[in-house]
Design a protein around this motif. Structure first.
Motif, PDB file in Angstrom:
ATOM      1  N   ASP A 113      12.007 -36.773  37.106  1.00 26.48           N
ATOM      2  CA  ASP A 113      12.917 -35.915  37.185  1.00 26.48           C
ATOM      3  C   ASP A 113      13.862 -35.449  36.314  1.00 26.48           C
ATOM      4  N   GLU A 114      15.206 -35.954  35.844  1.00 28.84           N
ATOM      5  CA  GLU A 114      15.758 -35.125  34.743  1.00 28.84           C
ATOM      6  C   GLU A 114      15.831 -36.133  33.674  1.00 28.84           C
ATOM      7  N   GLU A 115      15.986 -37.290  34.426  1.00 29.74           N
ATOM      8  CA  GLU A 115      15.790 -38.741  33.860  1.00 29.74           C
ATOM      9  C   GLU A 115      14.864 -38.495  33.230  1.00 29.74           C
ATOM     10  N   TRP A 116      13.208 -38.221  33.588  1.00 35.99           N
ATOM     11  CA  TRP A 116      11.750 -38.487  32.882  1.00 35.99           C
ATOM     12  C   TRP A 116      11.668 -37.207  31.650  1.00 35.99           C
ATOM     13  N   PHE A 117      12.486 -36.302  32.441  1.00 36.04           N
ATOM     14  CA  PHE A 117      12.747 -35.835  31.458  1.00 36.04           C
ATOM     15  C   PHE A 117      13.394 -35.926  29.598  1.00 36.04           C
ATOM     16  N   ALA A 118      14.777 -36.529  29.624  1.00 34.22           N
ATOM     17  CA  ALA A 118      15.520 -36.796  29.200  1.00 34.22           C
ATOM     18  C   ALA A 118      14.215 -37.936  27.830  1.00 34.22           C
ATOM     19  N   GLN A 119      13.546 -38.782  28.837  1.00 34.14           N
ATOM     20  CA  GLN A 119      13.458 -40.044  27.715  1.00 34.14           C
ATOM     21  C   GLN A 119      12.272 -39.937  27.253  1.00 34.14           C
ATOM     22  N   LEU A 120      11.443 -37.929  27.077  1.00 38.14           N
ATOM     23  CA  LEU A 120      10.674 -38.060  26.348  1.00 38.14           C
ATOM     24  C   LEU A 120      10.721 -38.076  24.765  1.00 38.14           C
ATOM     25  N   GLU A 121      11.705 -37.412  24.248  1.00 38.78           N
ATOM     26  CA  GLU A 121      11.769 -37.696  23.432  1.00 38.78           C
ATOM     27  C   GLU A 121      12.308 -39.160  22.690  1.00 38.78           C
ATOM     28  N   VAL A 122      12.282 -40.038  23.465  1.00 35.62           N
ATOM     29  CA  VAL A 122      12.369 -41.122  22.791  1.00 35.62           C
ATOM     30  C   VAL A 122      11.089 -41.901  22.703  1.00 35.62           C
ATOM     31  N   LEU A 123      10.331 -41.191  24.090  1.00 33.91           N
ATOM     32  CA  LEU A 123       8.562 -42.198  24.049  1.00 33.91           C
ATOM     33  C   LEU A 123       7.888 -40.961  22.689  1.00 33.91           C
ATOM     34  N   GLU A 124       7.634 -40.056  22.270  1.00 34.45           N
ATOM     35  CA  GLU A 124       7.266 -39.393  21.472  1.00 34.45           C
ATOM     36  C   GLU A 124       6.666 -40.336  20.067  1.00 34.45           C
ATOM     37  N   GLY A 148      -3.531 -38.679  20.891  1.00 31.13           N
ATOM     38  CA  GLY A 148      -4.422 -37.413  21.736  1.00 31.13           C
ATOM     39  C   GLY A 148      -3.694 -37.041  22.981  1.00 31.13           C
ATOM     40  N   PRO A 149      -4.069 -38.047  23.851  1.00 31.71           N
ATOM     41  CA  PRO A 149      -4.388 -37.176  25.129  1.00 31.71           C
ATOM     42  C   PRO A 149      -2.475 -36.872  25.934  1.00 31.71           C
ATOM     43  N   LEU A 150      -2.109 -38.294  24.933  1.00 31.61           N
ATOM     44  CA  LEU A 150      -0.204 -38.620  25.642  1.00 31.61           C
ATOM     45  C   LEU A 150       0.522 -37.039  25.154  1.00 31.61           C
ATOM     46  N   THR A 151      -0.026 -36.600  24.049  1.00 30.75           N
ATOM     47  CA  THR A 151       0.434 -35.741  23.335  1.00 30.75           C
ATOM     48  C   THR A 151       0.312 -34.945  24.039  1.00 30.75           C
ATOM     49  N   GLU A 152      -0.723 -34.793  24.085  1.00 32.06           N
ATOM     50  CA  GLU A 152      -1.301 -33.154  25.166  1.00 32.06           C
ATOM     51  C   GLU A 152      -0.359 -32.894  26.107  1.00 32.06           C
ATOM     52  N   PHE A 153      -0.330 -34.114  26.875  1.00 30.90           N
ATOM     53  CA  PHE A 153       0.617 -34.382  28.149  1.00 30.90           C
ATOM     54  C   PHE A 153       1.983 -33.610  27.963  1.00 30.90           C
ATOM     55  N   VAL A 154       2.324 -34.323  27.349  1.00 36.22           N
ATOM     56  CA  VAL A 154       3.761 -34.575  26.858  1.00 36.22           C
ATOM     57  C   VAL A 154       3.960 -33.024  26.836  1.00 36.22           C
ATOM     58  N   ALA A 155       3.548 -31.889  25.759  1.00 33.85           N
ATOM     59  CA  ALA A 155       3.543 -31.060  25.652  1.00 33.85           C
ATOM     60  C   ALA A 155       3.578 -29.998  26.497  1.00 33.85           C
ATOM     61  N   ALA A 156       2.726 -30.539  27.954  1.00 31.12           N
ATOM     62  CA  ALA A 156       2.398 -29.008  29.333  1.00 31.12           C
ATOM     63  C   ALA A 156       3.373 -29.347  30.167  1.00 31.12           C
ATOM     64  N   SER A 157       4.285 -30.848  29.892  1.00 32.98           N
ATOM     65  CA  SER A 157       5.481 -31.290  31.235  1.00 32.98           C
ATOM     66  C   SER A 157       6.643 -30.140  30.376  1.00 32.98           C
TER      67      SER A 157
END
Length: 234
Positions: A44-55, A67-76
């Motif tokens: 949801d929108e909250e999920w996308f908002a927290q990506l910057e915090v998780l990186e 590597g796989p997690l970074t690729e996943f975040v970029a794809a999303s």
């Protein structure tokens, strides 16, 4: 002319590819499980908002996991929220082998599943937690959060006991070339190696899928993140 062979001899089925675990210290393993828990939730929108915090937390992990997690975040981010949400529903809500409910792989919607769900609840309680969420207690993101937040060996044992389900999920996602395969792959890399007997059980589940007998689970009510018991300090 050589006659056509009947189905009396069939090629031996190949086992799913195994992954060698990545050596992790306990804090790193807990970080992997919390990140996977958050990333496997509905985007949801909250999920996308927290990506910057998780990186930054992703970048701090060993390369085979970061590597796989970074690729996943970029794809999303490239897909955007609307497309990513549709893909999530198409993947996890429409395909039996992509269930995020761990006991489903072994029991399907059979009478045995109710007992399996009670086992999950008892594991939470034994480690000092009460499960208090809107999902069933075998929901993979909830079990991963439990593993990330608990110092008790019970959480790790709960995940290890359901490695077959996790591996079937990974095999299905990788077969679909789903971006979520990258997240589940990091879970596999954080767990102990899978032995031959477990591989054979995984192969059976990959081939046949979960059992399909349908029964009600209403006696569990709306079992639903969980909350720690008072005094646990979590």
């Amino acid at each position: 002319m050589i006659p056509k062979l009947l189905n009396r001899a069939t090629p031996r089925r190949r086992l799913p590819g195994t992954l060698d675990p990545v050596p992790l210290k306990n804090p790193q393993r807990r970080a992997v499980h919390m990140l996977a828990s958050l990333l496997l939730d509905y985007p949801d929108e909250e999920w996308f908002a927290q990506l910057e915090v998780l990186e930054p937390h992703i970048a701090a992990l060993p390369a085979p996991i970061a590597g796989p997690l970074t690729e996943f975040v970029a794809a999303s981010r490239a897909a955007g929220s609307a497309q990513w949400q549709r893909s999530y529903v198409d993947t996890f809500d429409q395909k039996r082998k992509c269930s995020l409910y761990l006991s489903y792989f072994a029991t399907g919607d059979t009478r045995k599943r109710g007992t399996a769900l009670v086992t999950f609840l008892e594991a939470y309680r034994a480690a000092g937690f009460e499960f208090d969420a809107q999902d069933l207690p075998d929901y993979l993101p909830a079990v991963l959060e439990f593993s990330a937040r608990s110092d008790d060996e019970i959480a790790g044992a709960l995940l290890a006991a359901h490695v077959e389900g996790i591996e079937v999920l990974r095999a299905a996602l990788e077969g679909m070339r789903s971006p979520w395969a990258n997240v589940v792959r990091t879970i596999t890399l954080s767990l102990p190696p899978v032995d031959r007997a477990t591989q054979e059980r995984i192969l059976s589940l990959v081939s046949e899928g979960p059992p399909t007998e349908t029964v009600g689970l209403s006696f569990l009510g709306n079992l639903p993140p969980f909350s720690p018991r008072e005094g646990t300090g979590v």
